[in-house]
Write a protein that holds these residues in place. Structure first.
Motif, mmCIF file in Angstrom:
data_model
loop_
_atom_site.group_PDB
_atom_site.id
_atom_site.type_symbol
_atom_site.label_atom_id
_atom_site.label_comp_id
_atom_site.label_asym_id
_atom_site.label_seq_id
_atom_site.Cartn_x
_atom_site.Cartn_y
_atom_site.Cartn_z
ATOM 1 N N VAL A 115 33.784 -53.431 -22.278
ATOM 2 C CA VAL A 115 34.882 -53.314 -23.240
ATOM 3 C C VAL A 115 36.217 -53.112 -22.517
ATOM 4 O O VAL A 115 36.363 -52.230 -21.673
ATOM 5 N N THR A 116 37.140 -54.003 -22.861
ATOM 6 C CA THR A 116 38.447 -53.969 -22.226
ATOM 7 C C THR A 116 39.522 -54.044 -23.297
ATOM 8 O O THR A 116 39.374 -54.759 -24.283
ATOM 9 N N LYS A 117 40.561 -53.246 -23.123
ATOM 10 C CA LYS A 117 41.706 -53.332 -24.034
ATOM 11 C C LYS A 117 42.965 -53.523 -23.202
ATOM 12 O O LYS A 117 43.275 -52.718 -22.322
ATOM 13 N N ARG A 118 43.668 -54.591 -23.514
ATOM 14 C CA ARG A 118 44.955 -54.807 -22.865
ATOM 15 C C ARG A 118 46.039 -54.801 -23.929
ATOM 16 O O ARG A 118 45.872 -55.371 -25.003
ATOM 17 N N ILE A 119 47.114 -54.102 -23.624
ATOM 18 C CA ILE A 119 48.285 -54.182 -24.501
ATOM 19 C C ILE A 119 49.429 -54.638 -23.614
ATOM 20 O O ILE A 119 49.754 -53.976 -22.628
ATOM 21 N N GLY A 120 50.003 -55.795 -23.964
ATOM 22 C CA GLY A 120 51.018 -56.381 -23.091
ATOM 23 C C GLY A 120 50.392 -56.637 -21.736
ATOM 24 O O GLY A 120 49.324 -57.226 -21.644
ATOM 25 N N ARG A 121 51.032 -56.132 -20.718
ATOM 26 C CA ARG A 121 50.497 -56.372 -19.384
ATOM 27 C C ARG A 121 49.585 -55.262 -18.900
ATOM 28 O O ARG A 121 48.965 -55.376 -17.853
ATOM 29 N N SER A 122 49.551 -54.164 -19.656
ATOM 30 C CA SER A 122 48.746 -53.072 -19.112
ATOM 31 C C SER A 122 47.325 -53.048 -19.662
ATOM 32 O O SER A 122 47.085 -53.324 -20.839
ATOM 33 N N THR A 123 46.410 -52.757 -18.767
ATOM 34 C CA THR A 123 45.002 -52.632 -19.128
ATOM 35 C C THR A 123 44.745 -51.167 -19.413
ATOM 36 O O THR A 123 44.791 -50.329 -18.528
ATOM 37 N N ILE A 124 44.514 -50.874 -20.693
ATOM 38 C CA ILE A 124 44.372 -49.475 -21.097
ATOM 39 C C ILE A 124 42.922 -49.040 -20.984
ATOM 40 O O ILE A 124 42.620 -47.917 -20.596
ATOM 41 N N PHE A 157 33.199 -37.756 -24.784
ATOM 42 C CA PHE A 157 34.118 -38.559 -23.970
ATOM 43 C C PHE A 157 35.047 -37.560 -23.324
ATOM 44 O O PHE A 157 35.800 -36.867 -24.010
ATOM 45 N N LEU A 158 35.002 -37.505 -22.033
ATOM 46 C CA LEU A 158 35.743 -36.486 -21.318
ATOM 47 C C LEU A 158 36.767 -37.147 -20.423
ATOM 48 O O LEU A 158 36.433 -38.085 -19.703
ATOM 49 N N GLY A 159 37.993 -36.693 -20.493
ATOM 50 C CA GLY A 159 38.984 -37.290 -19.607
ATOM 51 C C GLY A 159 40.335 -36.660 -19.818
ATOM 52 O O GLY A 159 40.614 -36.134 -20.901
ATOM 53 N N PRO A 160 41.173 -36.709 -18.793
ATOM 54 C CA PRO A 160 42.510 -36.122 -18.931
ATOM 55 C C PRO A 160 43.366 -36.886 -19.942
ATOM 56 O O PRO A 160 42.983 -37.970 -20.383
ATOM 57 N N ASN A 161 44.494 -36.345 -20.302
ATOM 58 C CA ASN A 161 45.402 -37.008 -21.241
ATOM 59 C C ASN A 161 45.685 -38.427 -20.758
ATOM 60 O O ASN A 161 45.926 -38.641 -19.576
ATOM 61 N N GLY A 162 45.619 -39.355 -21.696
ATOM 62 C CA GLY A 162 45.940 -40.745 -21.358
ATOM 63 C C GLY A 162 44.783 -41.508 -20.727
ATOM 64 O O GLY A 162 44.939 -42.662 -20.332
ATOM 65 N N ALA A 163 43.610 -40.897 -20.656
ATOM 66 C CA ALA A 163 42.450 -41.549 -20.018
ATOM 67 C C ALA A 163 41.933 -42.726 -20.839
ATOM 68 O O ALA A 163 41.311 -43.633 -20.307
ATOM 69 N N GLY A 164 42.170 -42.676 -22.152
ATOM 70 C CA GLY A 164 41.711 -43.786 -23.000
ATOM 71 C C GLY A 164 40.645 -43.377 -24.009
ATOM 72 O O GLY A 164 39.998 -44.239 -24.606
ATOM 73 N N LYS A 165 40.486 -42.094 -24.240
ATOM 74 C CA LYS A 165 39.459 -41.611 -25.178
ATOM 75 C C LYS A 165 39.760 -42.088 -26.599
ATOM 76 O O LYS A 165 38.914 -42.679 -27.267
ATOM 77 N N THR A 166 40.985 -41.821 -27.052
ATOM 78 C CA THR A 166 41.353 -42.202 -28.415
ATOM 79 C C THR A 166 41.313 -43.724 -28.584
ATOM 80 O O THR A 166 40.821 -44.234 -29.590
ATOM 81 N N LYS A 184 38.994 -46.202 -17.076
ATOM 82 C CA LYS A 184 37.743 -46.603 -16.412
ATOM 83 C C LYS A 184 36.685 -45.528 -16.585
ATOM 84 O O LYS A 184 36.997 -44.347 -16.731
ATOM 85 N N LEU A 185 35.432 -45.979 -16.535
ATOM 86 C CA LEU A 185 34.325 -45.034 -16.602
ATOM 87 C C LEU A 185 34.065 -44.491 -15.202
ATOM 88 O O LEU A 185 33.822 -45.249 -14.270
ATOM 89 N N VAL A 186 34.144 -43.177 -15.067
ATOM 90 C CA VAL A 186 33.868 -42.567 -13.761
ATOM 91 C C VAL A 186 32.367 -42.319 -13.613
ATOM 92 O O VAL A 186 31.778 -42.577 -12.575
ATOM 93 N N ASP A 187 31.754 -41.837 -14.702
ATOM 94 C CA ASP A 187 30.342 -41.477 -14.632
ATOM 95 C C ASP A 187 29.827 -41.164 -16.038
ATOM 96 O O ASP A 187 30.601 -40.751 -16.892
#
Ligand code: ATP
Ligand code: MG
Length: 310
Positions: free
Chosen positions: A12-21, A37-46, A212-215
């Motif tokens: 699963v990939t999401k791109r908005i404009g040029r950035s790969t979110i 789903f664990l990750g720092p702010n902006g990791a892509g959870k939402t 990205k998925l770390v683990d």
């Protein structure tokens, strides 16, 4: 219970404009678990959750919920899902009960019995006839969950459900989410950047960073791999000064310093017995040598490089 995963993400990939979110996420969520789903702010959870519930399109890849691809069979797939992504709409001047009744009118097949059932599931029985404006944050949260459960979903998705809850509220949330998985066989996905809470709440966590998925790991596995690497010990030794001097001279000791509870020692676990034996040979008495458990938080920060983005 089937061993089919309830949700599968494939590339699963999401791109908005040029950035790969969201970048090529592949993992399965097993049935009946509380999955984080664990990750720092902006990791892509939402963003991941928004794609799972159809609030955002998927640029590439597939999301399969209970065997239904959400691209080709959205209606079928989403029937299985109850979610709180953004703040759920609540009418503050209506009671919790009337909010549920109002919402139930929009959901086919929900009767009064079901409404009562979800109220007791989230343990709002006593306050359900109070106006929502009198509810605490935790109670609103529960009302939101009750609403999301009305149509008997098999998957409940909650984005940052612990936000704003106090420790008691978090414990309650954890307990009734557990209850839901046990009694209703529901699978729960929660997102959070708060690891200490995920540790208490989840069976398994997917760690995300910069899309990205770390683990993906079982929480037990996660914790034991964290304790294997325990390298910090608190030592109560006497005379302390002499012990500290000796420790600083030992090759096996990576770090030693005085702390309020005694001496802090960083070394490989394997070396600890020898280090202690060396101290005893110097007639230093040891009253205590205690490993400091490396918290999930530390482990997580280690994995995600301190949670720094960019
Ligand atoms: N509509 C959008 N347009 C452009 N960029 C977006 C959009 N939505 C999200 N992003 C970006 O995608 C990345 C992931 O955002 P997302 O909200 O999914 O993170 P999160 O893990 O939920 O973070 P938080 O813990 O802060 O809620 C961020 O860098 C964000 O700026
Ligand atoms: Mg978010």
């Amino acid at each position: 219970m089937s061993h089919e995963p309830i949700v599968s993400l494939r590339h699963v990939t999401k791109r908005i404009g040029r950035s790969t979110i969201i970048d090529n996420l592949t993992f399965d969520v097993p049935q009946g678990e509380i999955f984080g789903f664990l990750g720092p702010n902006g990791a892509g959870k939402t963003t991941t959750i928004r794609m799972m519930v159809g609030l955002m399109s998927i640029t590439q890849g597939e999301i399969i919920i209970k065997g239904e691809n959400i691209k080709s069979g959205f209606e079928q797939a989403i029937r299985h899902v109850g979610a709180i992504v953004e703040n759920p709409e609540m009418y503050k001047y209506l009671s919790g009960y009337h909010n549920l009744v109002h919402y139930a009118r929009m959901v086919p097949g929900v009767n009064k019995e079901r409404i009562d059932e979800v109220i007791s599931l989230v343990k709002l029985d006593k306050r359900i006839h109070d106006k929502v404006k009198k509810y605490s944050l935790g109670m609103r949260q529960r009302l939101g969950v009750a609403q999301a459960l009305l149509h008997r979903p098999s998957l409940l998705i909650l984005d940052e459900p612990t936000n704003g809850l106090d420790p008691a509220g978090i414990r309650e949330l954890r307990d009734y989410l557990r209850l839901l998985t046990r009694t209703e066989g529901i699978t729960v996905i929660v997102s959070s950047h708060l690891l200490s809470e995920m540790e208490l709440m989840c069976d398994r966590v997917a760690i995300l960073q910069q899309g990205k998925l770390v683990d993906v790991k079982g929480i037990q596995e996660f914790m034991s791999s964290a304790t294997e690497q325990v390298q910090t010990y608190i030592i109560d030794a006497s005379p302390a000064e002499q012990a500290l001097g000796a420790l600083c001279d030992m090759d096996k000791v990576r770090e030693a310093k005085a702390v309020p509870d005694g001496l802090e020692l960083v070394a490989e676990r394997e070396h600890i017995p020898e280090i202690l034996a060396d101290l005893m040979r110097l007639n230093i008495r040891i009253y205590k040598a205690q490993p400091q458990r490396q918290s999930l938080e530390d482990r997580f920060l280690e994995m995600t490089g301190g949670g720094q983005n960019g």
